[in-house]
Structures are given as structure tokens and as C-alpha cells.
Design an enzyme around this catalytic site. Structure first.
Site, short mmCIF file in Angstrom:
data_model
loop_
_atom_site.label_atom_id
_atom_site.label_comp_id
_atom_site.label_asym_id
_atom_site.label_seq_id
_atom_site.Cartn_x
_atom_site.Cartn_y
_atom_site.Cartn_z
N ARG A 107 6.35 10.43 3.54
CA ARG A 107 7.07 9.25 3.04
C ARG A 107 8.54 9.62 3.06
O ARG A 107 8.95 10.60 2.43
CB ARG A 107 6.63 8.89 1.62
CG ARG A 107 7.59 7.93 0.94
CD ARG A 107 7.07 7.35 -0.35
NE ARG A 107 6.02 6.39 -0.09
CZ ARG A 107 5.54 5.53 -0.98
NH1 ARG A 107 6.04 5.54 -2.22
NH2 ARG A 107 4.59 4.68 -0.67
N HIS A 134 5.43 0.15 6.36
CA HIS A 134 4.47 0.75 5.42
C HIS A 134 3.05 0.44 5.93
O HIS A 134 2.31 -0.33 5.32
CB HIS A 134 4.70 0.16 4.02
CG HIS A 134 4.04 0.93 2.92
ND1 HIS A 134 3.37 2.13 3.11
CD2 HIS A 134 3.93 0.67 1.58
CE1 HIS A 134 2.90 2.56 1.95
NE2 HIS A 134 3.22 1.69 1.01
N GLN A 137 -0.32 0.68 3.78
CA GLN A 137 -0.47 -0.40 2.80
C GLN A 137 -1.16 -1.60 3.41
O GLN A 137 -2.06 -2.20 2.83
CB GLN A 137 0.91 -0.80 2.27
CG GLN A 137 0.86 -1.94 1.27
CD GLN A 137 0.17 -1.53 -0.02
OE1 GLN A 137 0.53 -0.53 -0.62
NE2 GLN A 137 -0.83 -2.28 -0.45
N CYS A 259 1.79 -5.08 -3.16
CA CYS A 259 1.46 -3.66 -2.90
C CYS A 259 1.62 -2.80 -4.14
O CYS A 259 1.06 -1.72 -4.21
CB CYS A 259 2.32 -3.13 -1.76
SG CYS A 259 4.08 -3.07 -2.12
N ARG A 287 -6.27 1.46 -0.90
CA ARG A 287 -5.40 2.47 -0.28
C ARG A 287 -6.22 3.74 -0.02
O ARG A 287 -6.08 4.38 1.01
CB ARG A 287 -4.22 2.81 -1.20
CG ARG A 287 -3.23 1.67 -1.43
CD ARG A 287 -2.49 1.30 -0.17
NE ARG A 287 -1.78 2.43 0.42
CZ ARG A 287 -0.62 2.91 -0.01
NH1 ARG A 287 0.02 2.34 -1.00
NH2 ARG A 287 -0.04 3.94 0.60
N1 CP Z 1 2.23 0.66 -2.78
C1 CP Z 1 2.67 1.92 -2.74
O1 CP Z 1 2.88 2.54 -1.69
O2 CP Z 1 2.81 2.50 -3.98
P1 CP Z 1 3.49 3.89 -4.33
O3 CP Z 1 4.95 3.76 -4.08
O4 CP Z 1 3.15 4.10 -5.78
O5 CP Z 1 2.89 4.96 -3.44
N1 NVA Z 2 9.25 -2.26 -0.53
C1 NVA Z 2 8.91 -1.22 -1.49
C2 NVA Z 2 7.49 -0.80 -1.34
C3 NVA Z 2 7.03 0.24 -2.34
C4 NVA Z 2 5.61 0.66 -2.12
C5 NVA Z 2 9.86 -0.05 -1.32
O1 NVA Z 2 10.10 0.39 -0.19
O2 NVA Z 2 10.37 0.44 -2.34
#
Ligand code: CP
Ligand code: NVA
Length: 301
Positions: A107, A134, A137, A259, A287
Site C-alpha cells: 500500500r 484500490h 477493494q 469501503c 476483503r
Molecule cells: N477499505 C480499506 O482498504 O480499509 P483500510 O484502509 O482500513 O485497509
Molecule cells: N479513498 C480512500 C480509501 C481508503 C480505503 C483513501 O485513499 O484514503
């Protein structure tokens, strides 16, 4: 061996196989304690590195638990604690990690970091979120929709809010899974031009959700957005809140997804998040199952 970098770069047949495998693996372990191993141990003797340059609850825990259920081991690494944070190149990090581990999930901020990791790693690399996309997700979201409502092909999905990274992966999925996607949001927060042609725009949220099978939103301020933009974004997005009035214009059996993490009563009201249309916690659970299927596909196990 395959990388899982983006939905639009993954063959539709492979995506379908991943969803079907996720549903089957979920069903095979119904009722077991979360720490119990799966009957099949496709990641036995495999070590997986999970690298986080941004915060995470769901991605961190679901990948970690998923690897363990499939018989593998994990190493959770914070980007700031690695030599990455002291100027070691992504390419060298990828080459070194490939000597120790069998798969890398990352990430990160810039998509270029993910791509450089994938280019130089000799083991599969999985996108655990970038500023642009993402994909894990959205695999969980497709699984969740199909578990509740059957095939997503030909259905109408409406995104209300910021044209962000999660929307981008929905747009990629619209093409690969063949569903209709409508974006409703303020023009300054439109999705990036590279996504043009994958969705339609309707500025009026009440019109946009007419006939929707699924309504989706996400935070108004993403992790990569400057906090200084918070007030402006809230002002731009306030009219796109998913509330009871908006859900009332969708199909009576429409689902609601987010999400998470959510800012309750900003992008969506608690009445919607906890209401009869909402499947947000099934979505969070999936997930785990969807990513287990992604990892098996990456390793060919
Ligand atoms: N939806 C999602 O990716 O959550 P986190 O940021 O908690 O991993
Ligand atoms: N759009 C959000 C998603 C978090 C899972 C971000 O990038 O912070």
C-alpha cells in the site's frame, strides 16, 4: 505467477475465477473460528510481506489472517521503518525482498512505486491501494454484490461523491465485469480523464440514482489528500451525501456500499450505513475472502 496490480490489467476470465474461488473458499470455512486453517493449505511454506506506507485496518488484518488461514506466514512492514524511507530505491528493495519472501503486497502513495516494485520483484506483487486505484477493494465489492443479488453484469452502479482511487477501480471493473457505472459528484472532483468512457456523468444525485442496483460512496478526504483541502471538499461534496432521501430514489432492493473507514454523517448518514440497504460489513468481511483468492491466483496454487 501473476501480479495483481489493477483490475483493467487482469483478464476478465481470471477476475471471474477469482470471484468464484473467493465465494467457494468462504463457504468451505463457514462457522470455523477465524484462526482455524482452511482444509486446503495453498500457501503452505510461503512467506508474504505486507508493506504499508499509509494507515490501514481492513487491508492489514484481512491479508494477514488470509495468509495464515491458507497455511502461509506474514511479515507486516511499515514503509517508514524500512530503508525505503532512507533513500534505498524501490527497485533494490524489490530485488532484495524477492530473495526472502514469496509474495509482496504494498500500500503506497504514487502508482509509480507499485509499478517499480512489480517490475523489479521476481515474486508476485499485489496492489493494496495507491493514490490512483484500490483493486482488492473492488474484488470484495463484486463478490458482495453477487452474493446478495446475483450477477453484476448489466446492473446499474452509482457512485456519489469524490472521483477518487476507489472509484477508479470501480470504473475498471465496470468494463471487465460489464456493468453500467454512473458518477455523480462536483465537476472539480471528477475522476481522472484516463477513465473517460468507462462511466457516465449525471451531476444531479437524485437523477443519478434512479434505477440503481447499487449505490456506493467513499470518504470525502482520502489519505493522500492534503488536510488543508478538507473544508473545500466538504463544501463541494455536501450535496452528494448518501442519505435516506437519496437511497429512496434507487431501486427498492438497491444495496449500499462503502469501503470504510467512513466519516459517519458526512459522506453517508448512519441511517443508511446501518439501514436495510447496507452491506458494508459483508463488504469488509469479503476483503478477506477475495484477497485469499487473489493470492492463490498470483501464486498459481
Ligand atoms: N477499505 C480499506 O482498504 O480499509 P483500510 O484502509 O482500513 O485497509
Ligand atoms: N479513498 C480512500 C480509501 C481508503 C480505503 C483513501 O485513499 O484514503
Amino acid at each position: 505467477m501473476n501480479d495483481f496490480l489493477d483490475i483493467h490489467e487482469t483478464d476478465p476470465a481470471a477476475l471471474r475465477q477469482i470471484i468464484d474461488s473467493a465465494i467457494a473458499m468462504k463457504s468451505a470455512r463457514q462457522g470455523r473460528p477465524k484462526g482455524a486453517p482452511d482444509d486446503e493449505q495453498p500457501l503452505k511454506n510461503h512467506m508474504v510481506a505486507l508493506i504499508f506506507e499509509k494507515p490501514s485496518t481492513r487491508t492489514r488484518v484481512s491479508f494477514d489472517v488470509g495468509v495464515r488461514q491458507m497455511g502461509g506466514q506474514t511479515m507486516v512492514l511499515s514503509g517508514a521503518d524500512m530503508q525505503l524511507g532512507h533513500g534505498e530505491t524501490i527497485a533494490d528493495t524489490a530485488r532484495v525482498l524477492s530473495r526472502y519472501v514469496d509474495m509482496i503486497m504494498i500500500r503506497t502513495f504514487e502508482e509509480a512505486t507499485l509499478l517499480e516494485m512489480a517490475e523489479h520483484a521476481t515474486v508476485p506483487v499485489i496492489n493494496g491501494l495507491t493514490n490512483r486505484t484500490h483493486p482488492c477493494q473492488i474484488m470484495a465489492d463484486i463478490q458482495t454484490f453477487e452474493e446478495h443479488r446475483g450477477p453484476i453484469k448489466g446492473r446499474k452502479v452509482v457512485w456519489s461523491g469524490d472521483g477518487n482511487n476507489v472509484f477508479a477501480s470501480f470504473a475498471h471493473a465496470a468494463k471487465q465485469f460489464d456493468f453500467d457505472l454512473t458518477f455523480t459528484g462536483p465537476q472539480p472532483l471528477d475522476p481522472e480523464p484516463a477513465l473517460d468512457g468507462l462511466y457516465t456523468i449525471e451531476r444531479d444525485p437524485l437523477k443519478a440514482v434512479e434505477g440503481a442496483d447499487l449505490v456506493v460512496t467513499d470518504t470525502w478526504v482520502s489519505m493522500h489528500d492534503p488536510q488543508s483541502a478538507r473544508e473545500r471538499r466538504h463544501n463541494q461534496l455536501r450535496g452528494y451525501q448518501v442519505n435516506d432521501a437519496l437511497m429512496g430514489r434507487a431501486k427498492p432492493d438497491a444495496l449500499f456500499m462503502h469501503c470504510l473507514p467512513a466519516h459517519r454523517d458526512d459522506e453517508a448518514t448512519s441511517s443508511v450505513m446501518d439501514g436495510p440497504h447496507s452491506v458494508i460489513f459483508d463488504e469488509a468481511e469479503n476483503r478477506l475472502h477475495a484477497q485469499k483468492a487473489v493470492m492463490r491466483w498470483c501464486l498459481g496454487t
